[in-house]
Design a protein around this motif. Sequence first.
Motif, PDB file in Angstrom:
ATOM      1  N   VAL A   3       0.850  -1.197   0.000  1.00 35.39           N
ATOM      2  CA  VAL A   3       0.000   0.000   0.000  1.00 35.39           C
ATOM      3  C   VAL A   3       0.881   1.241   0.000  1.00 35.39           C
ATOM      4  O   VAL A   3       0.646   2.187  -0.747  1.00 35.39           O
ATOM      5  N   ALA A   6       2.551   1.726  -3.439  1.00 29.27           N
ATOM      6  CA  ALA A   6       1.592   2.213  -4.443  1.00 29.27           C
ATOM      7  C   ALA A   6       1.247   3.675  -4.180  1.00 29.27           C
ATOM      8  O   ALA A   6       1.180   4.480  -5.121  1.00 29.27           O
ATOM      9  N   ARG A  19      -2.087   2.545 -10.133  1.00 26.97           N
ATOM     10  CA  ARG A  19      -3.267   1.713 -10.384  1.00 26.97           C
ATOM     11  C   ARG A  19      -2.861   0.301 -10.792  1.00 26.97           C
ATOM     12  O   ARG A  19      -3.458  -0.678 -10.350  1.00 26.97           O
ATOM     13  N   ALA A  22      -1.709  -1.487  -7.709  1.00 24.67           N
ATOM     14  CA  ALA A  22      -2.871  -1.870  -6.907  1.00 24.67           C
ATOM     15  C   ALA A  22      -3.562  -3.093  -7.505  1.00 24.67           C
ATOM     16  O   ALA A  22      -3.984  -3.994  -6.770  1.00 24.67           O
ATOM     17  N   ASP A  23      -3.653  -3.141  -8.821  1.00 27.61           N
ATOM     18  CA  ASP A  23      -4.267  -4.302  -9.480  1.00 27.61           C
ATOM     19  C   ASP A  23      -3.481  -5.577  -9.189  1.00 27.61           C
ATOM     20  O   ASP A  23      -4.058  -6.630  -8.919  1.00 27.61           O
ATOM     21  N   LEU A  25      -1.452  -6.114  -6.602  1.00 27.09           N
ATOM     22  CA  LEU A  25      -1.650  -6.441  -5.184  1.00 27.09           C
ATOM     23  C   LEU A  25      -2.993  -7.125  -4.977  1.00 27.09           C
ATOM     24  O   LEU A  25      -3.087  -8.142  -4.284  1.00 27.09           O
ATOM     25  N   ARG A  26      -4.018  -6.562  -5.586  1.00 29.75           N
ATOM     26  CA  ARG A  26      -5.370  -7.099  -5.429  1.00 29.75           C
ATOM     27  C   ARG A  26      -5.465  -8.529  -5.968  1.00 29.75           C
ATOM     28  O   ARG A  26      -6.062  -9.396  -5.332  1.00 29.75           O
ATOM     29  N   VAL A  32      -4.795  -2.952  -0.601  1.00 30.15           N
ATOM     30  CA  VAL A  32      -4.548  -1.852  -1.531  1.00 30.15           C
ATOM     31  C   VAL A  32      -4.794  -0.501  -0.860  1.00 30.15           C
ATOM     32  O   VAL A  32      -4.220   0.508  -1.256  1.00 30.15           O
ATOM     33  N   GLU A  36      -8.054  -1.982   4.408  1.00 34.13           N
ATOM     34  CA  GLU A  36      -7.796  -3.403   4.187  1.00 34.13           C
ATOM     35  C   GLU A  36      -6.651  -3.910   5.063  1.00 34.13           C
ATOM     36  O   GLU A  36      -6.453  -5.108   5.196  1.00 34.13           O
ATOM     37  N   VAL A  83      -7.675   4.028  -7.192  1.00 28.92           N
ATOM     38  CA  VAL A  83      -7.504   2.576  -7.197  1.00 28.92           C
ATOM     39  C   VAL A  83      -8.790   1.825  -6.890  1.00 28.92           C
ATOM     40  O   VAL A  83      -8.863   0.612  -7.044  1.00 28.92           O
ATOM     41  N   ARG A  89     -13.509  -5.308  -9.305  1.00 26.86           N
ATOM     42  CA  ARG A  89     -12.438  -5.308  -8.314  1.00 26.86           C
ATOM     43  C   ARG A  89     -12.873  -4.495  -7.096  1.00 26.86           C
ATOM     44  O   ARG A  89     -12.624  -3.301  -7.035  1.00 26.86           O
ATOM     45  N   VAL A  91     -12.941  -2.839  -3.414  1.00 20.79           N
ATOM     46  CA  VAL A  91     -11.895  -2.313  -2.523  1.00 20.79           C
ATOM     47  C   VAL A  91     -12.001  -2.978  -1.191  1.00 20.79           C
ATOM     48  O   VAL A  91     -13.041  -3.255  -0.695  1.00 20.79           O
TER      49      VAL A  91
END
Length: 91
Positions: A3, A6, A19, A22-23, A25-26, A32, A36, A83, A89, A91
């Motif tokens: 986090v 990013a 972004r 973050a994608d 990581l997700r 992200v 979280e 993000v 996706r 959050v």
Amino acid sequence: MGVGAAFATYLRGGHGTARLMADVLRRRGLPVVARELGFSDEEFVGAVGFAPETRPGRYTILEHLALSPSDIGTAYAAYVTAVAGRPGRPV
């Protein structure tokens, strides 16, 4: 911390790269945004503001931008918006 990486990338102006980070990581099931991680936005902003004190003498984007707590909060809110809300996706 993903986090933090990013968000720092976002602060450097790499909004698209942040972004993408973050994608990734997700997709790996990693956090992200602060909530979280179990932190409130305010706690995250406080941690970011304190971060330069943890490594004296190291120059980072945080020192370069010299953001106030309010500025960090505004930038973090923009990061979360950037993000979040990606189709399919959550959050």
